[in-house]
Design an enzyme around this catalytic site. Structure first.
Site, short mmCIF file in Angstrom:
data_model
loop_
_atom_site.label_atom_id
_atom_site.label_comp_id
_atom_site.label_asym_id
_atom_site.label_seq_id
_atom_site.Cartn_x
_atom_site.Cartn_y
_atom_site.Cartn_z
N GLY A 10 27.23 36.85 46.13
CA GLY A 10 28.30 37.62 45.48
C GLY A 10 28.16 37.57 43.96
N THR A 12 27.14 39.64 41.88
CA THR A 12 27.46 40.84 41.10
C THR A 12 28.95 41.18 41.20
OG1 THR A 12 26.87 42.16 43.03
CG2 THR A 12 25.16 41.87 41.35
N ASP A 14 33.30 40.46 40.99
CA ASP A 14 34.29 40.25 39.94
C ASP A 14 34.47 38.75 39.60
OD1 ASP A 14 36.72 41.15 38.40
OD2 ASP A 14 37.68 39.83 39.87
N LYS A 17 31.52 37.26 37.71
CA LYS A 17 31.47 37.75 36.33
C LYS A 17 32.53 37.08 35.45
CE LYS A 17 33.31 41.82 35.68
NZ LYS A 17 33.46 43.24 35.94
N VAL A 87 23.63 40.10 53.21
CA VAL A 87 23.93 38.79 53.84
C VAL A 87 24.08 38.86 55.35
CG1 VAL A 87 24.96 37.70 51.83
CG2 VAL A 87 26.41 39.04 53.36
N LYS A 149 38.62 31.33 48.62
CA LYS A 149 39.77 31.63 49.46
C LYS A 149 39.71 33.10 49.86
CE LYS A 149 43.56 33.33 46.74
NZ LYS A 149 44.90 33.20 46.25
N ASP A 178 40.49 25.69 45.95
CA ASP A 178 41.86 26.12 45.71
C ASP A 178 41.98 25.98 44.19
OD1 ASP A 178 44.64 26.07 45.11
OD2 ASP A 178 45.03 25.76 47.24
N HIS A 179 41.89 27.09 43.47
CA HIS A 179 41.71 26.95 42.03
C HIS A 179 42.92 26.31 41.34
CE1 HIS A 179 43.57 30.93 42.10
NE2 HIS A 179 43.98 30.66 40.88
N HIS A 241 48.13 27.26 47.56
CA HIS A 241 48.47 26.67 46.26
C HIS A 241 49.79 25.89 46.26
CE1 HIS A 241 45.28 29.34 45.33
NE2 HIS A 241 46.01 30.42 45.21
N LYS A 341 56.09 38.04 42.81
CA LYS A 341 55.59 38.97 41.81
C LYS A 341 56.77 39.72 41.18
CE LYS A 341 51.05 39.82 43.78
NZ LYS A 341 50.30 39.13 42.70
P1 NAD Z 1 33.86 41.60 44.74
O1 NAD Z 1 34.15 42.66 45.77
O2 NAD Z 1 34.04 41.92 43.32
O3 NAD Z 1 32.34 41.11 44.93
C1 NAD Z 1 31.78 40.93 46.19
C2 NAD Z 1 30.32 40.51 46.07
O4 NAD Z 1 29.81 40.46 47.41
C3 NAD Z 1 29.41 41.45 45.30
O5 NAD Z 1 28.46 40.70 44.60
C4 NAD Z 1 28.70 42.25 46.41
O6 NAD Z 1 27.39 42.70 46.05
C5 NAD Z 1 28.61 41.18 47.47
N1 NAD Z 1 28.44 41.76 48.82
C6 NAD Z 1 29.29 42.57 49.49
N2 NAD Z 1 28.74 42.91 50.68
C7 NAD Z 1 27.54 42.30 50.75
C8 NAD Z 1 26.51 42.26 51.72
N3 NAD Z 1 26.59 42.91 52.90
N4 NAD Z 1 25.40 41.53 51.44
C9 NAD Z 1 25.31 40.85 50.25
N5 NAD Z 1 26.24 40.84 49.32
C10 NAD Z 1 27.36 41.56 49.57
O7 NAD Z 1 34.72 40.32 45.19
P2 NAD Z 1 35.32 39.16 44.23
O8 NAD Z 1 36.59 39.65 43.67
O9 NAD Z 1 34.25 38.69 43.33
O10 NAD Z 1 35.70 38.04 45.31
C11 NAD Z 1 34.76 37.18 45.90
C12 NAD Z 1 35.48 36.11 46.70
O11 NAD Z 1 36.30 35.36 45.83
C13 NAD Z 1 36.41 36.64 47.78
O12 NAD Z 1 36.41 35.74 48.86
C14 NAD Z 1 37.77 36.61 47.12
O13 NAD Z 1 38.81 36.48 48.07
C15 NAD Z 1 37.64 35.36 46.27
N6 NAD Z 1 38.52 35.33 45.11
C16 NAD Z 1 38.39 36.24 44.11
C17 NAD Z 1 39.21 36.17 43.00
C18 NAD Z 1 39.08 37.14 41.85
O14 NAD Z 1 39.82 36.96 40.88
N7 NAD Z 1 38.21 38.10 41.91
C19 NAD Z 1 40.18 35.16 42.91
C20 NAD Z 1 40.28 34.23 43.93
C21 NAD Z 1 39.43 34.33 45.02
#
Ligand code: NAD
Length: 484
Positions: A10, A12, A14, A17, A87, A149, A178-179, A241, A341
């Site tokens: 993952g 690439t 959010d 990054k 994956v 999570k 659990d951040h 949390h 919220k």
């Molecule tokens: P996102 O949708 O932005 O990114 C998903 C990533 O998974 C990307 O890199 C994508 O290329 C990859 N991906 C999707 N399908 C794929 C596949 N078939 N094969 C390989 N790679 C694949 O998601 P995110 O927001 O980064 O969240 C990631 C995890 O973190 C989730 O479990 C989310 O619940 C958790 N999370 C995110 C946040 C947040 O602020 N973004 C906060 C808490 C928890």
């Protein structure tokens, strides 16, 4: 710190990054990573190495808490490689293994591998299993799995996920993020309770009247309608949390202050938590949803008018709950949780209200009792304050509350993700959720999920910009308390 390979699924996305790459970079700048390490990122989209490096560089420049340092940044980027992997396709892991092992040889690294799953939860089990089957998990050194999570959607799905993960990883190798457990004041809770004998002496049912844990947000559902409408505050905040903060507040001092000692005590709190049943759900749990209102002078729409939300949605954007920890230490002391919220303010805090044995001999001008309060502020400010009473000689000697405060105004403190990734690299699971805690938390929450699903629990509406529905205030008023 061991030299290792950090394999990020993952890469690439959010979260990678905004949080994960900046956390790794800050650890690198603080010399908290071994001098030699490898980071292998993978995502679904094909990307040239150069393009990926530029992408990570941009993320560091935007989200790192540390100032730009060109040469150090270039050095950090030189440790990173990218590979597109689907994956779900078992065969594609062989090339990932090739990349990981060739970097291990090139950099002369031991086979210590940390796998971070920053992908949608439906991929957690398939990735864990493919890591094992492809040989990526067959290391001569240690292997660990950090998992994001949500951990399951309810009790059965969490159990199913855990059963699947445990075919490829031992419990000791699984680090469930659990951040909130990475927030500095949450990490400080144990010290506040146990390193201060005067508080330690008071930390029980004899002296504490109630405990209130609030996590309120100003924002609404934002762009996460699809996720949030299926999860609600109960899954998004309470199951993980809020219950984690409750466990840390209510636990006994462990015989040995160690990861196992603390986790054992947290588990005991969950085991002592009075279970919910169809009767006490409706008296002890308040389900709320925001309607239109005004926040800081700005009009905002109600939940069912938000883009992507069905007008018939009964999703909970607010939960208040009264919990009872039926053990020696807390018998008869209510723990109140409240989260939502579109509330008045953004604040995460724990307030401990002490008993008033003088039964209000001292009162404020309006005749209200003046309890001592210990407030632990977690977010956005980090600090502790103790409300005491004192005579104000400038106001005819009337007794008024005063606050003894400590606020950490140090800038540039490490972020939750930095602290947690660092702990995982060291093999310290103290601030990660053990399966026992996760399972017991789902077990406690499940009757609420069932009641919401069957729509047997009333839905209370509250105005956006308020602190929740009236029913939430009544919950405390029934016991003679109010929210602080
Ligand atoms: P996102 O949708 O932005 O990114 C998903 C990533 O998974 C990307 O890199 C994508 O290329 C990859 N991906 C999707 N399908 C794929 C596949 N078939 N094969 C390989 N790679 C694949 O998601 P995110 O927001 O980064 O969240 C990631 C995890 O973190 C989730 O479990 C989310 O619940 C958790 N999370 C995110 C946040 C947040 O602020 N973004 C906060 C808490 C928890």
């Amino acid at each position: 710190m061991d030299s290792m390979t950090f394999v990020l699924f993952g890469a690439t996305g959010d979260l990678a990054k905004r949080k994960i790459f900046p956390a790794l970079y800050n650890l690198f700048l603080d010399e908290k990573l071994a001098p030699n390490f490898s980071i292998v990122g993978s995502g679904r989209s094909p990307m040239e190495q150069e393009e990926f490096s530029e992408y990570v560089e941009q993320s560091l420049k935007t989200f790192s808490r540390r100032e730009d340092n060109d040469s150090r940044m270039k050095e950090f980027l030189s440790f990173i490689r990218y590979m597109a992997v689907d994956v779900t396709q078992k065969d594609e892991y062989a090339q990932l293994l090739d990349l990981v092992t060739s970097r291990e040889k090139e950099l002369n690294l031991p086979e210590n591998r940390l796998f971070y799953l920053s992908v949608a939860p439906q991929f957690f089990d398939v990735i864990a299993s493919n890591i094992q089957q492809s040989g990526l998990g067959s290391t001569k050194g240690w292997k660990r799995l950090i998992i994001e999570k949500p951990f399951g959607h309810d009790l059965p799905s969490a159990r199913e996920l855990n059963a699947k993960l445990s075919k490829s990883f031992e419990e000791e190798e699984i680090y469930r993020i659990d951040h909130y457990l990475g927030k500095p004041m949450v990490q400080n809770l144990e010290a506040i309770e146990f390193a201060n004998p005067i508080l330690q002496a008071l930390w029980n049912k004899r002296h504490i009247a109630n405990v209130q844990i609030t996590a309120s947000e100003i924002v609404g559902v934002e762009e996460r309608a699809g996720y949030y409408d299926n999860s609600g505050a109960i899954r998004d905040m309470i199951q993980n949390h809020m219950l984690q903060m409750m466990m840390l507040t209510a636990m006994h001092i462990p015989e040995k202050v160690s990861a196992n000692g603390i986790r054992e005590e947290k588990k005991k709190v969950m085991e002592a938590l009075r279970p919910l049943n169809p009767e006490n759900i409706n008296t002890d749990v308040i389900r709320g949803q925001y309607s239109s209102g005004e926040i800081k002078g700005e009009k905002v729409i109600g939940y069912i008018d938000e883009p992507g939300i069905e007008r018939t949605s009964k999703n909970d954007t607010f939960i208040a709950a009264r919990l009872w920890v039926d053990n020696e230490m807390w018998e008869g002391v209510p723990f109140y949780l409240r989260t939502g919220k579109r509330m008045t303010e953004k604040s995460t805090r724990i307030v401990i209200e002490f008993k008033d044995p003088l039964r209000g001999v001292y009162k404020d001008e309006a005749g209200n009792a003046l309890p001592n309060l210990l407030t632990i502020e977690i977010n956005p400010n980090a600090g502790v304050s103790l409300q005491l009473n004192s005579k104000n000689l400038l106001n005819e000697g009337k007794v008024e509350p005063i606050n003894v405060m400590f606020y950490s105004n140090e800038e540039n403190v490490p972020e939750a993700y930095e602290l947690l990734i660092h702990d995982a690299l060291l093999g310290d699971p103290t601030f990660f959720a053990h399966w026992n805690e996760v399972e017991l938390a789902w077990k406690w929450v499940q009757p609420i999920l069932d009641a919401f699903e069957a729509d047997t629990a009333p839905l209370h509406h509250y105005k956006a910009g308020s602190m929740g529905p009236e029913a939430s205030d009544k919950l405390l008023a029934e016991n003679g308390f109010k929210w602080w």
